[in-house]
Design an enzyme around this catalytic site. Sequence first.
Site, mmCIF file in Angstrom:
data_model
loop_
_atom_site.group_PDB
_atom_site.id
_atom_site.type_symbol
_atom_site.label_atom_id
_atom_site.label_comp_id
_atom_site.label_asym_id
_atom_site.label_seq_id
_atom_site.Cartn_x
_atom_site.Cartn_y
_atom_site.Cartn_z
ATOM 1 C CG ASP A 86 -0.352 0.095 2.496
ATOM 2 O OD1 ASP A 86 0.819 -0.612 2.698
ATOM 3 O OD2 ASP A 86 -0.593 0.738 3.694
ATOM 4 C CD GLU A 179 4.336 0.292 6.706
ATOM 5 O OE1 GLU A 179 5.439 0.492 7.526
ATOM 6 O OE2 GLU A 179 3.925 0.985 6.058
#
Length: 412
Positions: A86, A179
Amino acid sequence: MISQIDKTELLERFLHYVSFHTQSKPNAKHSPSSVGQMKLAMQLQKELIQLGLENVEVSKYAVVTAFLPANDPNLTKTIGLVAHLDTSPQCSGKNVRPEVIEEYRGGDIALGIGEEFISPVYYSFMQKLVGQTLIVTDGTTLLGADNKAGIAEIMTALSILQKENIPHCNIRVAFTPDEEIGLGIHYFPMEKFSCDWAYTIDGGEVGELEYENFNAATAKVRFFGRNIHTGYAKGKMLNALTLACEFQQVFPVDEVPEKTDGKVGFYHLEDFSGDIEQVELTYLIRDFDEQNFAQRKAFIKNQVEKFNAKKGLKKPIELEIQDSYQNMYDVVKNVPQSIELADRAMKAVGIKPNHKPIRGGTDGAFLASKGLACPNIFTGGYNFHSKHELVSLQGMENTVQVIIEMLKCKDL
């Protein structure tokens, strides 16, 4: 050294990965929080299989895991490599349009056709990048070097190991979702990532080696008001916005991100949302020292209690504190080989290691909480989470070199 064709492969991989829109959504209740993360996970699964890795799997949470057995019976260690799918929700990651600057000559870099630019006046590190190939944004989005540079570096290192049949230890690979919002790692399949230690490839400037990070928590403070027509409000209205502004004044003015560095912790008002009837303040609480961290959480709790006692509110303000991650150092210090190997690998390719604390967190902090030492290695990127994000192609090459050198597992 990496050949020219490998440099091209590295750049092409990176440019391909940043084309995936993988921005995480901070209020998500499930992982992955965005569809693009699963799409990138499936792409990486395909590429890992093509590279000859075994047990390549993508979980329903978009966690990618894979294994490459050692090709030398004398190399018995198992090393893990981790990067995240991400990009930060703090800046748009949709329709990223990278621009490649060959042999940066110094001075300002105009981003796209707008008014955004990057200047060494504000970013002194740019003086070190003169002559290098830089990948920048068009000024409308972040770049995604955090952490797609890390993904590209891991994939390129694996490709080189396979093509050149370089002796290497057992390798486990993991790519994780969400994350940036601290969500996806909670679905990490530890049973599929058994290794002696691991590394996140999620750092910044060349040479960075990080194995200390903040203890982190998030506090949400909710205020409740009472609305009424402003013309008749005297003695009747209770403005939750005013209450929240008053509460904010109790925090130490110098203990904020913009006034601290090194190992000094802080409180950070990240979000202020609401109206006259209800307001929610969101604070990030950060400190390297465990005792100081506990004191910071106690400070907010005490201030809420004092505020409620002082105001005598019919509906008192509410507090919710949630721990996010812990300092990984207590685990890493018990596996000194993880630091020694990274140090030796950097020196072997002509890089001076720069040991520094992470003023943030990585997936390695969570893995450490599960008992797995997981220091953080540089990617060659800068200005993460912003439209001014950039990465040096030479810095990325350096990371690939260090990864390969570590996986040779010399003198272990």
